[in-house]
Design an enzyme around this catalytic site. Structure first.
Site, PDB file in Angstrom:
ATOM      1  N   GLY A  10      35.513  30.275  50.652  1.00  0.00           N
ATOM      2  CA  GLY A  10      34.289  30.371  49.859  1.00  0.00           C
ATOM      3  C   GLY A  10      33.565  29.062  49.612  1.00  0.00           C
ATOM      4  O   GLY A  10      32.357  29.043  49.373  1.00  0.00           O
ATOM      5  N   ASP A  15      36.482  32.030  37.691  1.00  0.00           N
ATOM      6  CA  ASP A  15      36.335  33.280  36.939  1.00  0.00           C
ATOM      7  C   ASP A  15      37.402  33.280  35.838  1.00  0.00           C
ATOM      8  O   ASP A  15      37.131  32.920  34.698  1.00  0.00           O
ATOM      9  CB  ASP A  15      36.475  34.453  37.916  1.00  0.00           C
ATOM     10  CG  ASP A  15      36.340  35.798  37.241  1.00  0.00           C
ATOM     11  OD1 ASP A  15      36.169  35.842  36.013  1.00  0.00           O
ATOM     12  OD2 ASP A  15      36.412  36.841  37.921  1.00  0.00           O
ATOM     13  N   PHE A  20      29.471  40.043  39.703  1.00  0.00           N
ATOM     14  CA  PHE A  20      30.033  39.688  41.005  1.00  0.00           C
ATOM     15  C   PHE A  20      28.900  39.171  41.891  1.00  0.00           C
ATOM     16  O   PHE A  20      27.882  39.839  42.070  1.00  0.00           O
ATOM     17  CB  PHE A  20      30.709  40.902  41.651  1.00  0.00           C
ATOM     18  CG  PHE A  20      31.580  40.513  42.810  1.00  0.00           C
ATOM     19  CD1 PHE A  20      32.877  40.066  42.604  1.00  0.00           C
ATOM     20  CD2 PHE A  20      31.100  40.566  44.112  1.00  0.00           C
ATOM     21  CE1 PHE A  20      33.678  39.676  43.672  1.00  0.00           C
ATOM     22  CE2 PHE A  20      31.894  40.178  45.176  1.00  0.00           C
ATOM     23  CZ  PHE A  20      33.180  39.728  44.952  1.00  0.00           C
TER      24      PHE A  20
HETATM   25  P1  5GP Z   1      39.795  33.036  39.455  1.00  0.00           P
HETATM   26  O1  5GP Z   1      41.194  32.664  39.869  1.00  0.00           O
HETATM   27  O2  5GP Z   1      39.048  31.917  38.776  1.00  0.00           O
HETATM   28  O3  5GP Z   1      39.766  34.303  38.652  1.00  0.00           O
HETATM   29  O4  5GP Z   1      39.034  33.450  40.770  1.00  0.00           O
HETATM   30  C1  5GP Z   1      38.656  32.543  41.715  1.00  0.00           C
HETATM   31  C2  5GP Z   1      38.403  33.205  43.066  1.00  0.00           C
HETATM   32  O5  5GP Z   1      38.041  34.566  42.929  1.00  0.00           O
HETATM   33  C3  5GP Z   1      37.245  32.541  43.745  1.00  0.00           C
HETATM   34  O6  5GP Z   1      37.667  31.511  44.580  1.00  0.00           O
HETATM   35  C4  5GP Z   1      36.644  33.666  44.551  1.00  0.00           C
HETATM   36  O7  5GP Z   1      37.294  33.760  45.796  1.00  0.00           O
HETATM   37  C5  5GP Z   1      36.965  34.910  43.768  1.00  0.00           C
HETATM   38  N1  5GP Z   1      35.825  35.336  42.920  1.00  0.00           N
HETATM   39  C6  5GP Z   1      35.760  35.325  41.576  1.00  0.00           C
HETATM   40  N2  5GP Z   1      34.563  35.785  41.160  1.00  0.00           N
HETATM   41  C7  5GP Z   1      33.863  36.086  42.280  1.00  0.00           C
HETATM   42  C8  5GP Z   1      32.539  36.587  42.500  1.00  0.00           C
HETATM   43  O8  5GP Z   1      31.734  36.860  41.608  1.00  0.00           O
HETATM   44  N3  5GP Z   1      32.169  36.737  43.805  1.00  0.00           N
HETATM   45  C9  5GP Z   1      32.999  36.465  44.850  1.00  0.00           C
HETATM   46  N4  5GP Z   1      32.515  36.664  46.072  1.00  0.00           N
HETATM   47  N5  5GP Z   1      34.258  35.982  44.665  1.00  0.00           N
HETATM   48  C10 5GP Z   1      34.675  35.801  43.396  1.00  0.00           C
END
Ligand code: 5GP
Length: 185
Positions: free
Chosen positions: A47, A105, A155
């Protein structure tokens, strides 16, 4: 969270121009903060790939690049598994590492990556994300040192961010509508 299988795009949150301008600001801050230090910029695939290539070209310091892949969402819109490095960690012992990620997130992925780097004896770890979702501070995970934009709890796709491997090559960041929210186009 159910996403329309057609993956319909909603509002554009940030245009290509807005992203480019903010990326330059972040790069300039990072250049100041790492003056006189060595720096390894570590991209969390896939990403952050466009963010990484854009930001590093505006960091006015000699940088090394490394790439890691951390499994999390597995093609859905909710975390499915505990984070883990798919191919292990590069050798960065004693180095200053700047982790570059697309979005925070819950912060769990970055928390995991930071702890793993510290356990591997890096000199320092800082974290740079393009996007931070509203409320990430209260979810108990990692707090980034550099943030491009804060966004609502939606998202999003584009500029590297995907939904089931689609939309990564959109030059902007846009909302992906969920089925049933009445806004799908
Ligand atoms: P976390 O561990 O902070 O919950 O999530 C991080 C990962 O989740 C990011 O690197 C991404 O791959 C995915 N992610 C979280 N939110 C989104 C979003 O709104 N869109 C997309 N495409 N990926 C997300």
């Amino acid at each position: 969270m159910n996403i329309d299988p057609s993956g319909s795009l909603g509002e554009i949150l940030f245009t290509e121009e807005q992203i480019a301008s903010r990326v330059r600001e972040l790069a300039s801050q990072i250049t100041q903060d790492y003056q006189g230090k060595s720096l390894v910029v570590m991209s969390v695939l896939k990403g952050s790939v466009f963010f990484l290539t854009d930001i590093t070209r505006h960091i006015d310091l000699p940088v090394e690049l490394e790439f890691v892949k951390i499994s999390t969402y597995k093609g859905t819109t909710q975390p499915q598994v505990q984070p883990r490095f798919e191919h292990g960690l590069p050798w960065v012992h004693g180095k200053n590492v700047l982790l570059v990620e697309d979005i925070v997130d819950t912060g769990e992925t970055l928390h995991y990556a930071r702890e793993a780097l510290l356990q591997n004896g890096v000199a320092s770890v800082r974290i740079c994300v393009l996007l931070a979702k509203e409320g990430y501070q209260s979810r108990g995970g990692c707090v980034p040192d550099y943030i491009g934009f804060c966004i609502p709890n939606l998202f999003v796709v584009g500029y590297g961010l995907d939904y089931q491997e689609r939309f990564r090559n959109l030059p902007c960041v846009a909302v992906l509508h969920q089925s049933g929210d009445g806004e799908s186009k």
